[in-house]
Design an enzyme around this catalytic site. Structure first.
Site, PDB file in Angstrom:
ATOM      1  N   ILE A  88     -10.673   4.031  -4.749  1.00 22.01           N
ATOM      2  CA  ILE A  88      -9.802   4.717  -3.796  1.00 22.01           C
ATOM      3  C   ILE A  88      -8.878   5.572  -4.661  1.00 22.01           C
ATOM      4  CG2 ILE A  88      -8.202   2.734  -3.752  1.00 22.01           C
ATOM      5  CD1 ILE A  88      -7.442   3.415  -0.910  1.00 22.01           C
ATOM      6  N   SER A  89      -8.703   6.846  -4.286  1.00 23.58           N
ATOM      7  CA  SER A  89      -7.932   7.755  -5.136  1.00 23.58           C
ATOM      8  C   SER A  89      -6.480   7.319  -5.242  1.00 23.58           C
ATOM      9  CB  SER A  89      -7.983   9.175  -4.568  1.00 23.58           C
ATOM     10  OG  SER A  89      -9.308   9.600  -4.423  1.00 23.58           O
ATOM     11  N   GLN A  90      -5.848   7.781  -6.315  1.00 26.37           N
ATOM     12  CA  GLN A  90      -4.413   7.562  -6.519  1.00 26.37           C
ATOM     13  C   GLN A  90      -3.649   8.259  -5.382  1.00 26.37           C
ATOM     14  OE1 GLN A  90      -3.126   9.794  -9.870  1.00 26.37           O
ATOM     15  NE2 GLN A  90      -1.268   8.584 -10.168  1.00 26.37           N
ATOM     16  N   PRO A  91      -2.638   7.604  -4.799  1.00 27.11           N
ATOM     17  CA  PRO A  91      -1.887   8.236  -3.709  1.00 27.11           C
ATOM     18  C   PRO A  91      -1.374   9.642  -4.041  1.00 27.11           C
ATOM     19  CG  PRO A  91      -1.315   5.934  -3.831  1.00 27.11           C
ATOM     20  CD  PRO A  91      -2.226   6.210  -5.001  1.00 27.11           C
ATOM     21  N   ARG A  94      -2.308   1.780   3.305  1.00 30.26           N
ATOM     22  CA  ARG A  94      -3.276   1.751   2.193  1.00 30.26           C
ATOM     23  C   ARG A  94      -3.801   0.348   1.905  1.00 30.26           C
ATOM     24  NH1 ARG A  94      -3.142   2.555  -3.768  1.00 30.26           N
ATOM     25  NH2 ARG A  94      -4.845   3.937  -4.386  1.00 30.26           N
TER      26      ARG A  94
END
Ligand code: SAH
Length: 220
Positions: A69-72, A43
């Site tokens: 960027i989306s949350q994992p 990431r």
């Protein structure tokens, strides 16, 4: 996907990765394949230098052009939901952004098509994914509101921006047995919806409250 297509594994044996994996597990990510991929897709390489130290944390981060960027956890959840309905061969992602969710998908399915409406994000994601060694991803600079019909139909579709309503032409790009995972709602908080195409029609269920940037029409 075929093992020969895998990019080199991230050297990420650190405690930050272990902490993230533990947090994903604690929040209900149970698919071992998804957990493994989340631990090795690097990431930090999907965010700018100034955000590197934050990149293994379970939070969204800025990627420029007012996007994130989306949350994992959300990436893992959407991926787990997509795969739970059966194996997926050809998957469409709408909203490439940094390319992070694209990479996670590419580790787990044969082929990923991903569209992005912002040219600069689309181009940098394409370069980044190529440099990481992915050869089963096709990026497009396009408005994906109504899907990407030229490459469809798909057995899985993930939308990583919130739609006020699901476009009928997107549904039409699902094969029977296919699954769509999409945040739906016009407000700040949306419902993550799973829509399955069965032999005679569609079934739908809402699984979680989420917070995505809006799906916008046109290109920028
Ligand atoms: N999956 C991304 C998340 C990016 S945020 C990641 O892992 O980094 C959502 C992205 O959807 C933004 O980059 C935004 O520009 C894009 N987007 C919004 N509306 C779109 C549309 N109609 N077609 C294609 N992309 C869209």
């Amino acid at each position: 996907m075929k093992a020969s297509l895998l990019p080199s594994r991230a050297r990420a044996g650190s405690s930050a990765v272990a902490r993230l994996t533990a947090e994903l597990r604690a929040n209900g990510i149970t698919d071992a394949r998804v957990l493994e991929v989340m631990a090795h897709v690097p990431r930090p390489q999907f965010v700018d230098g100034s955000w590197q130290t934050e990149a293994w944390k379970n939070k969204p981060l800025p990627i420029g052009s007012a996007q994130t960027i989306s949350q994992p956890f959300v990436v893992a959840l959407m991926t787990q939901l997509l795969l739970a309905g059966g194996p997926r061969r050809q998957v469409l992602e709408i909203g490439t952004g940094s390319g992070y969710q694209t990479a996670v998908l590419a580790e787990l399915v044969e082929c990923v098509f991903s569209v992005e409406r912002i040219r600069s994000l689309s181009e940098s994601a394409r370069r980044r994914l190529r440099a990481l060694g992915y050869r089963n991803i096709h990026c497009g600079y396009a408005d994906g509101t109504d899907g990407w019909s030229v490459h469809g139909a798909y057995d899985g579709i993930i939308v990583t921006a919130a739609a006020a309503a699901v476009s009928p032409s997107l549904l039409a790009q699902l094969v029977p047995g296919g699954r769509l995972v999409v945040p739906v709602g016009g407000g700040e908080i949306q419902q993550l919806r799973v829509i399955d195409r069965g032999p005679t029609g569609f079934t739908s269920r809402d699984v979680a409250a989420v917070n995505f940037v809006p799906l916008l029409g046109g290109r920028a």
